[in-house]
Design a protein around this motif. Structure first.
Motif, PDB file in Angstrom:
ATOM      1  N   ALA A  85       7.131 -19.425   0.150  1.00 33.91           N
ATOM      2  CA  ALA A  85       8.216 -18.582   0.653  1.00 33.91           C
ATOM      3  C   ALA A  85       7.607 -17.271   1.157  1.00 33.91           C
ATOM      4  O   ALA A  85       7.841 -16.204   0.608  1.00 33.91           O
ATOM      5  CB  ALA A  85       9.256 -18.339  -0.437  1.00 33.91           C
ATOM      6  N   ASP A  86       6.820 -17.387   2.190  1.00 39.45           N
ATOM      7  CA  ASP A  86       6.072 -16.247   2.727  1.00 39.45           C
ATOM      8  C   ASP A  86       6.969 -15.235   3.434  1.00 39.45           C
ATOM      9  O   ASP A  86       8.074 -15.556   3.871  1.00 39.45           O
ATOM     10  CB  ASP A  86       5.022 -16.737   3.716  1.00 39.45           C
ATOM     11  N   ILE A  87       6.421 -14.053   3.593  1.00 32.97           N
ATOM     12  CA  ILE A  87       7.074 -13.010   4.382  1.00 32.97           C
ATOM     13  C   ILE A  87       6.971 -13.414   5.851  1.00 32.97           C
ATOM     14  O   ILE A  87       5.869 -13.706   6.331  1.00 32.97           O
ATOM     15  CB  ILE A  87       6.393 -11.647   4.162  1.00 32.97           C
ATOM     16  N   PRO A  88       8.066 -13.434   6.575  1.00 34.58           N
ATOM     17  CA  PRO A  88       7.992 -13.778   8.004  1.00 34.58           C
ATOM     18  C   PRO A  88       7.062 -12.823   8.765  1.00 34.58           C
ATOM     19  O   PRO A  88       7.062 -11.618   8.524  1.00 34.58           O
ATOM     20  CB  PRO A  88       9.437 -13.636   8.485  1.00 34.58           C
ATOM     21  N   ASP A  89       6.285 -13.378   9.670  1.00 37.05           N
ATOM     22  CA  ASP A  89       5.317 -12.591  10.438  1.00 37.05           C
ATOM     23  C   ASP A  89       5.951 -11.446  11.213  1.00 37.05           C
ATOM     24  O   ASP A  89       5.331 -10.404  11.404  1.00 37.05           O
ATOM     25  CB  ASP A  89       4.553 -13.490  11.413  1.00 37.05           C
ATOM     26  N   ALA A  90       7.169 -11.609  11.689  1.00 35.94           N
ATOM     27  CA  ALA A  90       7.821 -10.603  12.528  1.00 35.94           C
ATOM     28  C   ALA A  90       8.189  -9.325  11.774  1.00 35.94           C
ATOM     29  O   ALA A  90       8.498  -8.313  12.416  1.00 35.94           O
ATOM     30  CB  ALA A  90       9.085 -11.193  13.157  1.00 35.94           C
ATOM     31  N   LEU A  91       8.133  -9.336  10.471  1.00 33.12           N
ATOM     32  CA  LEU A  91       8.556  -8.177   9.679  1.00 33.12           C
ATOM     33  C   LEU A  91       7.381  -7.211   9.508  1.00 33.12           C
ATOM     34  O   LEU A  91       6.775  -7.105   8.447  1.00 33.12           O
ATOM     35  CB  LEU A  91       9.129  -8.625   8.338  1.00 33.12           C
ATOM     36  N   VAL A  92       7.091  -6.478  10.561  1.00 33.36           N
ATOM     37  CA  VAL A  92       5.888  -5.648  10.590  1.00 33.36           C
ATOM     38  C   VAL A  92       5.909  -4.511   9.569  1.00 33.36           C
ATOM     39  O   VAL A  92       4.864  -4.146   9.028  1.00 33.36           O
ATOM     40  CB  VAL A  92       5.608  -5.105  12.010  1.00 33.36           C
ATOM     41  N   ASN A  93       7.075  -3.957   9.299  1.00 37.57           N
ATOM     42  CA  ASN A  93       7.139  -2.870   8.314  1.00 37.57           C
ATOM     43  C   ASN A  93       6.743  -3.366   6.937  1.00 37.57           C
ATOM     44  O   ASN A  93       6.001  -2.691   6.218  1.00 37.57           O
ATOM     45  CB  ASN A  93       8.534  -2.254   8.271  1.00 37.57           C
ATOM     46  N   VAL A  94       7.210  -4.528   6.564  1.00 38.10           N
ATOM     47  CA  VAL A  94       6.857  -5.095   5.264  1.00 38.10           C
ATOM     48  C   VAL A  94       5.376  -5.446   5.227  1.00 38.10           C
ATOM     49  O   VAL A  94       4.699  -5.193   4.233  1.00 38.10           O
ATOM     50  CB  VAL A  94       7.736  -6.322   4.920  1.00 38.10           C
ATOM     51  N   HIS A  95       4.867  -6.016   6.305  1.00 37.63           N
ATOM     52  CA  HIS A  95       3.441  -6.368   6.318  1.00 37.63           C
ATOM     53  C   HIS A  95       2.555  -5.122   6.245  1.00 37.63           C
ATOM     54  O   HIS A  95       1.545  -5.135   5.523  1.00 37.63           O
ATOM     55  CB  HIS A  95       3.105  -7.211   7.544  1.00 37.63           C
ATOM     56  N   HIS A  96       2.927  -4.048   6.922  1.00 36.22           N
ATOM     57  CA  HIS A  96       2.147  -2.809   6.826  1.00 36.22           C
ATOM     58  C   HIS A  96       2.218  -2.232   5.417  1.00 36.22           C
ATOM     59  O   HIS A  96       1.209  -1.768   4.877  1.00 36.22           O
ATOM     60  CB  HIS A  96       2.639  -1.778   7.841  1.00 36.22           C
ATOM     61  N   TRP A  97       3.410  -2.255   4.828  1.00 34.47           N
ATOM     62  CA  TRP A  97       3.566  -1.770   3.456  1.00 34.47           C
ATOM     63  C   TRP A  97       2.700  -2.602   2.501  1.00 34.47           C
ATOM     64  O   TRP A  97       1.957  -2.054   1.683  1.00 34.47           O
ATOM     65  CB  TRP A  97       5.053  -1.842   3.035  1.00 34.47           C
ATOM     66  N   LEU A  98       2.782  -3.926   2.610  1.00 37.16           N
ATOM     67  CA  LEU A  98       2.022  -4.794   1.706  1.00 37.16           C
ATOM     68  C   LEU A  98       0.521  -4.590   1.888  1.00 37.16           C
ATOM     69  O   LEU A  98      -0.231  -4.590   0.902  1.00 37.16           O
ATOM     70  CB  LEU A  98       2.411  -6.251   1.924  1.00 37.16           C
ATOM     71  N   ASP A  99       0.087  -4.376   3.103  1.00 33.19           N
ATOM     72  CA  ASP A  99      -1.328  -4.103   3.352  1.00 33.19           C
ATOM     73  C   ASP A  99      -1.759  -2.837   2.621  1.00 33.19           C
ATOM     74  O   ASP A  99      -2.826  -2.802   2.000  1.00 33.19           O
ATOM     75  CB  ASP A  99      -1.571  -3.977   4.860  1.00 33.19           C
ATOM     76  N   ARG A 100      -0.930  -1.778   2.664  1.00 32.72           N
ATOM     77  CA  ARG A 100      -1.245  -0.537   1.943  1.00 32.72           C
ATOM     78  C   ARG A 100      -1.343  -0.797   0.445  1.00 32.72           C
ATOM     79  O   ARG A 100      -2.248  -0.315  -0.224  1.00 32.72           O
ATOM     80  CB  ARG A 100      -0.194   0.536   2.211  1.00 32.72           C
ATOM     81  N   VAL A 101      -0.410  -1.562  -0.084  1.00 35.08           N
ATOM     82  CA  VAL A 101      -0.405  -1.844  -1.524  1.00 35.08           C
ATOM     83  C   VAL A 101      -1.640  -2.661  -1.910  1.00 35.08           C
ATOM     84  O   VAL A 101      -2.302  -2.371  -2.909  1.00 35.08           O
ATOM     85  CB  VAL A 101       0.895  -2.572  -1.933  1.00 35.08           C
ATOM     86  N   GLN A 102      -1.961  -3.650  -1.125  1.00 31.26           N
ATOM     87  CA  GLN A 102      -3.075  -4.531  -1.465  1.00 31.26           C
ATOM     88  C   GLN A 102      -4.444  -3.868  -1.271  1.00 31.26           C
ATOM     89  O   GLN A 102      -5.443  -4.373  -1.787  1.00 31.26           O
ATOM     90  CB  GLN A 102      -2.993  -5.820  -0.664  1.00 31.26           C
ATOM     91  N   LYS A 103      -4.497  -2.737  -0.579  1.00 32.49           N
ATOM     92  CA  LYS A 103      -5.749  -1.992  -0.453  1.00 32.49           C
ATOM     93  C   LYS A 103      -5.984  -1.062  -1.626  1.00 32.49           C
ATOM     94  O   LYS A 103      -7.074  -0.497  -1.765  1.00 32.49           O
ATOM     95  CB  LYS A 103      -5.745  -1.190   0.852  1.00 32.49           C
ATOM     96  N   ARG A 104      -5.011  -0.907  -2.476  1.00 34.12           N
ATOM     97  CA  ARG A 104      -5.160  -0.045  -3.643  1.00 34.12           C
ATOM     98  C   ARG A 104      -6.095  -0.703  -4.659  1.00 34.12           C
ATOM     99  O   ARG A 104      -6.050  -1.924  -4.838  1.00 34.12           O
ATOM    100  CB  ARG A 104      -3.803   0.246  -4.289  1.00 34.12           C
ATOM    101  N   PRO A 105      -6.933   0.061  -5.327  1.00 30.28           N
ATOM    102  CA  PRO A 105      -7.848  -0.522  -6.317  1.00 30.28           C
ATOM    103  C   PRO A 105      -7.132  -1.305  -7.419  1.00 30.28           C
ATOM    104  O   PRO A 105      -7.627  -2.321  -7.899  1.00 30.28           O
ATOM    105  CB  PRO A 105      -8.578   0.688  -6.902  1.00 30.28           C
ATOM    106  N   SER A 106      -5.952  -0.865  -7.763  1.00 27.87           N
ATOM    107  CA  SER A 106      -5.212  -1.545  -8.833  1.00 27.87           C
ATOM    108  C   SER A 106      -4.797  -2.955  -8.462  1.00 27.87           C
ATOM    109  O   SER A 106      -4.564  -3.789  -9.345  1.00 27.87           O
ATOM    110  CB  SER A 106      -3.980  -0.732  -9.237  1.00 27.87           C
ATOM    111  N   TRP A 107      -4.696  -3.262  -7.169  1.00 23.80           N
ATOM    112  CA  TRP A 107      -4.289  -4.605  -6.755  1.00 23.80           C
ATOM    113  C   TRP A 107      -5.347  -5.623  -7.147  1.00 23.80           C
ATOM    114  O   TRP A 107      -5.048  -6.755  -7.490  1.00 23.80           O
ATOM    115  CB  TRP A 107      -4.012  -4.657  -5.255  1.00 23.80           C
ATOM    116  N   ASN A 108      -6.596  -5.238  -7.100  1.00 24.81           N
ATOM    117  CA  ASN A 108      -7.704  -6.155  -7.385  1.00 24.81           C
ATOM    118  C   ASN A 108      -8.281  -5.978  -8.778  1.00 24.81           C
ATOM    119  O   ASN A 108      -9.303  -6.567  -9.088  1.00 24.81           O
ATOM    120  CB  ASN A 108      -8.809  -5.975  -6.331  1.00 24.81           C
ATOM    121  N   ALA A 109      -7.664  -5.146  -9.573  1.00 26.15           N
ATOM    122  CA  ALA A 109      -8.198  -4.890 -10.917  1.00 26.15           C
ATOM    123  C   ALA A 109      -7.997  -6.064 -11.849  1.00 26.15           C
ATOM    124  O   ALA A 109      -7.200  -6.897 -11.717  1.00 26.15           O
ATOM    125  CB  ALA A 109      -7.536  -3.645 -11.497  1.00 26.15           C
TER     126      ALA A 109
END
Length: 109
Positions: A85-109
């Motif tokens: 149940a992926d995020i639709p590709d067209a939702l650029v605001n959500v994808h940009h937000w998720l990219d910011r979150v996933q770049k945080r060190p805590s995401w990979n901790a």
């Protein structure tokens, strides 16, 4: 408020897919596969809601600061991907937000 919205609107929908389709839950509750599919169909609209909400350019869901709402929604995105149940590709605001979150060190901790 934003965490609760992420829980109810997105995480709960994806959680219902898991509960009603994954064998892990089969002995814990009566599964309704058709319900899982209706929830899967609802996921794009749930993400589209968030996309509209964060269209104002704020970096995180609740505003300028990273919060538990971001954690809840990011985990929902991860679970959604796992359950198809992926995020639709067209939702650029959500994808940009998720990219910011996933770049945080805590995401990979």
């Amino acid at each position: 408020m934003w965490n609760r919205r992420a829980e109810v609107e997105i995480f709960g929908t994806i959680g219902s897919i898991a509960q009603h389709s994954d064998p892990m839950f089969a002995e814990r509750l009566v599964q309704f596969p058709a319900f899982a599919e209706t929830q899967r169909e609802a996921v794009p609209a749930k993400w589209a809601w968030l996309d509209r909400e964060i269209a104002d350019g704020r970096p995180f869901i609740a505003g300028d600061q990273y919060s538990v709402a971001d954690i809840t929604a990011a985990v929902a995105a991860w679970l959604g991907a796992f359950f198809g149940a992926d995020i639709p590709d067209a939702l650029v605001n959500v994808h940009h937000w998720l990219d910011r979150v996933q770049k945080r060190p805590s995401w990979n901790a």
